[in-house]
Write a protein that holds these residues in place. Structure first.
Motif, PDB file in Angstrom:
ATOM      1  N   ILE A  93       0.078  -0.519  -4.669  1.00 56.76           N
ATOM      2  CA  ILE A  93      -0.365  -1.215  -4.406  1.00 56.76           C
ATOM      3  C   ILE A  93      -0.344  -2.202  -6.272  1.00 56.76           C
ATOM      4  N   ASP A  94      -0.422  -3.666  -6.228  1.00 61.28           N
ATOM      5  CA  ASP A  94      -0.777  -4.857  -7.623  1.00 61.28           C
ATOM      6  C   ASP A  94      -0.967  -6.179  -5.975  1.00 61.28           C
ATOM      7  N   THR A  95      -1.894  -6.414  -6.496  1.00 61.68           N
ATOM      8  CA  THR A  95      -1.847  -7.202  -5.568  1.00 61.68           C
ATOM      9  C   THR A  95      -1.542  -8.805  -6.261  1.00 61.68           C
ATOM     10  N   GLU A  96      -1.063  -8.633  -7.502  1.00 62.95           N
ATOM     11  CA  GLU A  96      -0.495  -9.694  -7.869  1.00 62.95           C
ATOM     12  C   GLU A  96       1.240  -9.891  -7.402  1.00 62.95           C
ATOM     13  N   ASP A  97       1.437  -8.723  -6.715  1.00 64.06           N
ATOM     14  CA  ASP A  97       3.202  -8.666  -6.142  1.00 64.06           C
ATOM     15  C   ASP A  97       2.325  -8.575  -4.746  1.00 64.06           C
ATOM     16  N   ARG A  98       3.513 -10.149  -3.868  1.00 63.03           N
ATOM     17  CA  ARG A  98       3.876 -10.158  -3.377  1.00 63.03           C
ATOM     18  C   ARG A  98       4.030  -9.051  -2.155  1.00 63.03           C
ATOM     19  N   GLY A  99       4.909  -8.975  -2.459  1.00 60.80           N
ATOM     20  CA  GLY A  99       5.476  -7.496  -2.156  1.00 60.80           C
ATOM     21  C   GLY A  99       4.442  -7.078  -1.566  1.00 60.80           C
ATOM     22  N   ASP A 100       3.838  -6.332  -2.557  1.00 63.02           N
ATOM     23  CA  ASP A 100       2.921  -5.521  -2.226  1.00 63.02           C
ATOM     24  C   ASP A 100       1.728  -5.576  -1.130  1.00 63.02           C
ATOM     25  N   LEU A 101       1.643  -7.163  -1.128  1.00 66.72           N
ATOM     26  CA  LEU A 101       0.622  -7.736   0.363  1.00 66.72           C
ATOM     27  C   LEU A 101       1.569  -7.213   1.867  1.00 66.72           C
ATOM     28  N   ASP A 102       2.938  -6.813   1.799  1.00 70.21           N
ATOM     29  CA  ASP A 102       2.838  -6.145   3.165  1.00 70.21           C
ATOM     30  C   ASP A 102       3.144  -5.027   2.923  1.00 70.21           C
ATOM     31  N   VAL A 103       3.075  -4.062   2.023  1.00 73.47           N
ATOM     32  CA  VAL A 103       3.017  -2.651   2.135  1.00 73.47           C
ATOM     33  C   VAL A 103       1.327  -2.153   2.417  1.00 73.47           C
ATOM     34  N   LEU A 104       0.210  -3.180   1.904  1.00 73.98           N
ATOM     35  CA  LEU A 104      -0.468  -3.322   2.257  1.00 73.98           C
ATOM     36  C   LEU A 104      -0.974  -3.254   4.150  1.00 73.98           C
ATOM     37  N   GLN A 247     -11.299   4.774 -15.635  1.00 72.38           N
ATOM     38  CA  GLN A 247     -10.815   3.845 -16.878  1.00 72.38           C
ATOM     39  C   GLN A 247      -8.986   4.536 -17.359  1.00 72.38           C
ATOM     40  N   GLY A 248      -8.120   3.991 -17.801  1.00 74.36           N
ATOM     41  CA  GLY A 248      -6.966   4.365 -17.447  1.00 74.36           C
ATOM     42  C   GLY A 248      -6.214   5.630 -16.859  1.00 74.36           C
ATOM     43  N   ARG A 249      -7.085   6.109 -15.927  1.00 74.31           N
ATOM     44  CA  ARG A 249      -6.252   6.792 -15.210  1.00 74.31           C
ATOM     45  C   ARG A 249      -5.064   6.530 -14.180  1.00 74.31           C
ATOM     46  N   GLY A 250      -3.741   7.907 -14.064  1.00 76.18           N
ATOM     47  CA  GLY A 250      -2.805   7.015 -13.540  1.00 76.18           C
ATOM     48  C   GLY A 250      -2.662   6.398 -12.126  1.00 76.18           C
ATOM     49  N   ARG A 251      -1.742   5.332 -12.146  1.00 76.02           N
ATOM     50  CA  ARG A 251      -2.408   5.095 -10.775  1.00 76.02           C
ATOM     51  C   ARG A 251      -0.353   5.673  -9.768  1.00 76.02           C
ATOM     52  N   LYS A 252      -0.985   5.516  -8.733  1.00 72.50           N
ATOM     53  CA  LYS A 252      -0.683   5.961  -7.487  1.00 72.50           C
ATOM     54  C   LYS A 252       1.138   4.881  -7.665  1.00 72.50           C
ATOM     55  N   LYS A 253       2.305   5.383  -7.233  1.00 72.39           N
ATOM     56  CA  LYS A 253       3.536   4.283  -7.816  1.00 72.39           C
ATOM     57  C   LYS A 253       3.895   3.524  -6.399  1.00 72.39           C
ATOM     58  N   ARG A 254       3.833   2.621  -6.884  1.00 72.01           N
ATOM     59  CA  ARG A 254       3.806   1.751  -6.049  1.00 72.01           C
ATOM     60  C   ARG A 254       5.935   1.860  -5.230  1.00 72.01           C
ATOM     61  N   ARG A 255       6.429   1.368  -4.074  1.00 69.99           N
ATOM     62  CA  ARG A 255       7.553   0.955  -3.196  1.00 69.99           C
ATOM     63  C   ARG A 255       8.462   0.538  -4.156  1.00 69.99           C
ATOM     64  N   THR A 256       8.776   0.207  -5.090  1.00 71.92           N
ATOM     65  CA  THR A 256       9.153  -0.394  -6.419  1.00 71.92           C
ATOM     66  C   THR A 256       9.913   0.199  -7.200  1.00 71.92           C
ATOM     67  N   GLU A 257       8.897   1.619  -7.313  1.00 72.49           N
ATOM     68  CA  GLU A 257       9.127   2.292  -8.693  1.00 72.49           C
ATOM     69  C   GLU A 257       9.490   3.365  -8.480  1.00 72.49           C
TER      70      GLU A 257
END
Length: 257
Positions: A93-104, A247-257
């Motif tokens: 998730i990315d907290t900046e993205d409103r849709g990701d709050l639904d994923v949370l 720092q710089g660690r790969g992030r988990k894929k978001r649903r939109t990716e």
């Protein structure tokens, strides 16, 4: 009569491997998942007949759905010796993205509320009988928050805390609560990860080790033990050093990716 194991999320990955391991150990199976056809096909491919397995359609994101599956299990097969709340999701998730709050919200509904709802139908019956094991599948991701993993880390930390609370509540009843923290296991959930996965286990190897821990009724175990060492180091690492390490660690894929 053979003992009974109730497992959620048994259509693939860790859940399916645990179901296979308990069947090999002589348990009857009660398997719950949304994809019932896949479980039925898997059981048929292994020659597991109706006397040894019942499949229950359930969505752990819907409280009444999984509670009904548990009640049906008790009615048809009896009270299990082991209940494994394994069903879960893992999405970045990315907290900046409103849709990701639904994923949370969805992650917490499945990984936390769904776990409690899985246990709910069995607690009173196990307490009355004076024995049983309730198994919560957490993750080493429960130990520290990782960038891009906010939903998953928070939910799995919640699993650990919830199971610890439940363990205290049931201590005098004879019912044991087992918390398992897998490291990296080769499943559909992990194959899309964009970062290194040290000490990667095959699902069958994890299931073998988890089975022994569950049978022993341990309260808490990290699998594999090497990740247990990593977990202890992560716990004591000061925040500035931890932040630098990830720092710089790969992030988990978001649903939109």
């Amino acid at each position: 009569m053979k003992p009974l194991a109730f497992v959620t999320g048994a259509s693939s990955g860790i859940g399916q491997a645990l179901a296979a391991r308990f069947h090999e150990a002589g348990y009857r199976l009660a398997l719950a998942a949304r994809r019932t056809g896949e479980i039925e096909a898997w059981a048929a491919s292994r020659g597991i007949g109706a006397a040894d397995v019942q499949v229950y359609g359930a969505d752990v994101a819907q409280i009444d759905s999984i509670v009904a599956a548990g009640a049906a299990c008790i009615e048809r097969q009896g009270v299990p010796e082991v209940v494994i709340a394994n069903a879960g999701i893992s999405v970045g998730i990315d907290t900046e993205d409103r849709g990701d709050l639904d994923v949370l919200a969805e992650t917490l509904a499945i990984n936390n509320v769904g776990l409690a709802a899985t246990f709910h139908p069995f607690v009173a019956a196990m307490r009355a009988r004076g024995r049983g094991r309730l198994v919560g599948i957490a993750s080493v991701a429960a130990i520290r928050g990782l960038p891009g993993h906010g939903a998953y880390c928070a939910s799995k930390a919640g699993v650990v805390a919830y199971c610890e609370s439940l363990r205290g509540e049931l201590r005098a009843s004879g019912v044991k609560v087992v918390t398992l923290l897998p490291g990296y296991v080769d499943t559909p959930l992990t194959r899309g990860n964009r970062y290194g996965m040290p000490f990667l286990l095959q699902p069958e190897t994890f299931a073998d080790r988890a089975f022994l821990a569950i049978e022993a009724g341990v309260s808490y175990r990290v699998i594999p033990w090497q990740m247990g060492v990593v977990v202890k180091l992560m716990r004591v690492l000061p925040n500035p050093l931890f932040d630098l390490a990830v720092q710089g660690r790969g992030r988990k894929k978001r649903r939109t990716e």
